[in-house]
Design an enzyme around this catalytic site. Structure first.
Site, PDB file in Angstrom:
ATOM      1  N   ASN A  23      32.464 134.260 103.513  1.00 16.56           N
ATOM      2  CA  ASN A  23      32.461 132.797 103.448  1.00 16.56           C
ATOM      3  C   ASN A  23      31.490 132.260 102.404  1.00 16.56           C
ATOM      4  OD1 ASN A  23      34.437 132.661 105.401  1.00 16.56           O
ATOM      5  ND2 ASN A  23      33.012 132.381 107.095  1.00 16.56           N
ATOM      6  N   ARG A  97      42.679 129.819 101.515  1.00 12.29           N
ATOM      7  CA  ARG A  97      42.126 128.503 101.808  1.00 12.29           C
ATOM      8  C   ARG A  97      40.905 128.197 100.937  1.00 12.29           C
ATOM      9  NH1 ARG A  97      42.410 124.423 105.236  1.00 12.29           N
ATOM     10  NH2 ARG A  97      40.518 123.305 105.805  1.00 12.29           N
ATOM     11  N   ASP A 121      44.148 131.377 107.483  1.00  8.62           N
ATOM     12  CA  ASP A 121      44.527 131.741 108.843  1.00  8.62           C
ATOM     13  C   ASP A 121      45.314 130.634 109.521  1.00  8.62           C
ATOM     14  OD1 ASP A 121      43.327 134.250 108.887  1.00  8.62           O
ATOM     15  OD2 ASP A 121      41.375 133.425 109.387  1.00  8.62           O
TER      16      ASP A 121
END
Length: 434
Positions: A23, A97, A121
């Site tokens: 992330n 994303r 996801d």
């Protein structure tokens, strides 16, 4: 579509190093677009989502050189904005994303950006309003093409302003922050996400010449600058992978040492697993998980049932609730798992129920887990990985189960976990990619 064949019931033993933080990587990589100078980034995880973003940056015109296995240099001095109009960009942008975070840097530096609705996801509604409301407050014009699901923003010059975020979105904070560093004047972002990954991004941008204060809090103040320069940056270890390894050790009764964890950056993660009954020792920056045949869930002071829920930082990250739920299935005691942020993230529990777990799915956000104290082991079945985090939770369940399990669609796991089968096999697991 690849699958894992997993033979469960083996105890693991040894040292394992967590990969670089997924992330964080998605934010840091997009930040290279803010400067024409060279940025060197190390501890980059070799995973599908990160590799796809690197490929997108390269096709956008960023000069990229691989220095070592986990270190790259990036130089965004010849960006081709026409690439944003191509079918190739649409395909790449929709694949991950994290690609949405190229919008802030491109808007700040070039005055325009566009983005197809990104993928990721399928864990429930994941709106992008926070990002684009922030850009609008900085002075950008926003449009959304419904038929093509395309977002566009443009601005002659961004201007600093006060922004109160409607949610403490990590990617939203990162995107607005990267736009604000080159805006004219002062920008204040309140209710900002303050995860370690955002702190890392702030520190990197400050080394590049940005002026950001309030790092580590939910109130960021950014004094805009004319330009940013190059820098070097090393990413944190992945806290989600560290939590996954803690859960894996408990479920399989294994003795594992997780190396170089940057423990002060883990927040409530160790405490949460300790409340599930998992013993651990902090040895410098390593976490030692001793072999533990059984573990017992804590209760509240008055004896009521423990509730584990996600929250904005410094609360527990939602990415580890799937692992906590799996760990609870073999604990002694009962726990309520409350997934607040995403309404589809608990839908993998049907697979665990098929494996013999005692779980009541109360609603899309809550599941009650009645632990079986390892008296009734899970049993191997065939199942499909629905998303990254559920996928690794199912892998942990399979490694603890009796017999053979097949996990299909492991590309989902590969999106977030680097060579997970090879690394766990080195500790004694039996995982075969088929």
């Amino acid at each position: 579509m690849a699958s894992f064949e997993v033979i469960g019931g083996n105890k693991l033993k040894g040292d394992i190093y967590p990969q670089g933080a997924k992330n964080e990587a998605l934010q840091i990589l997009c930040a290279v677009l803010l400067t024409p100078e060279t940025v060197t980034i190390s501890n980059i995880p070799d995973i599908r989502d990160v590799n796809k973003l690197i490929e997108l940056l390269k096709d956008l015109g960023v000069a990229i050189d691989k220095v070592s296995a986990d270190t790259y240099t990036f130089r965004a001095d010849n960006i081709n904005l026409d690439y944003l109009e191509t079918e190739s960009f649409v395909e790449q942008g929709r694949a991950i994303r994290g690609s949405v975070m190229i919008v802030g840097p491109l808007l700040a530096r070039y005055g325009k950006a566009k983005m197809p609705k990104p993928g990721g996801d399928k864990i429930g509604r994941r709106r992008l309003d926070t990002h684009f409301i922030g850009f609008e407050k900085l002075g950008a014009k926003f449009s959304y093409e419904t038929s093509e699901s395309f977002f566009s923003v443009s601005a002659d010059r961004l201007k600093g302003t006060y922004i109160l975020l409607d949610e403490a979105s990590v990617t939203g904070t990162a995107n607005i922050l990267m736009a604000a560093v080159l805006a004219e004047g002062t920008t204040t972002i309140y209710n900002a996400a303050c995860e370690p990954y955002i702190q890392q991004l702030c520190r990197m941008l400050n080394r590049m010449g940005a002026n950001i204060s309030g790092v580590g809090s939910n109130l960021l103040v950014i004094e805009g600058v004319e330009k940013l320069g190059g820098t070097e940056h090393r990413m944190l270890p992945d806290m989600i992978e560290i939590g996954s390894f803690i859960g894996l050790a408990a479920m399989t009764g294994s003795e594992i040492t997780i190396k170089d964890c940057k423990i002060p950056e883990l927040g409530l993660i160790p405490d949460t697993f300790q409340r599930l009954g998992i013993k651990m020792e902090f040895r410098g920056d390593d976490i030692f998980i001793p072999e533990q045949d059984r573990y017992e869930v804590d209760t509240y002071i008055d004896g009521s049932i423990l509730n584990i829920s996600d929250h904005t930082w410094p609360g527990l990250t939602p990415d580890l609730l799937s692992v906590a739920l799996v760990v609870a299935t073999q604990a002694k005691g009962t726990v309520l798992i409350h997934q607040k942020m995403f309404e589809s993230r608990l839908f993998f529990v049907d697979k665990l129920i098929d494996m013999g777990a005692q779980i009541i799915l109360c609603d899309p956000h809550r599941a009650t887990v009645i632990g079986q104290n390892k008296d009734i082991p899970l049993r191997g079945i065939r199942m499909t990985s629905p998303d990254i985090r559920a996928g690794v939770a199912l892998l942990i369940a399979a490694l603890s189960a009796e017999g053979k399990s097949i996990i299909d669609n492991v590309e989902q796991i590969d999106r977030g976990y680097q060579n997970i089968d090879g690394r766990l096999n080195a500790l004694g697991a039996q995982i075969r990619r088929i």
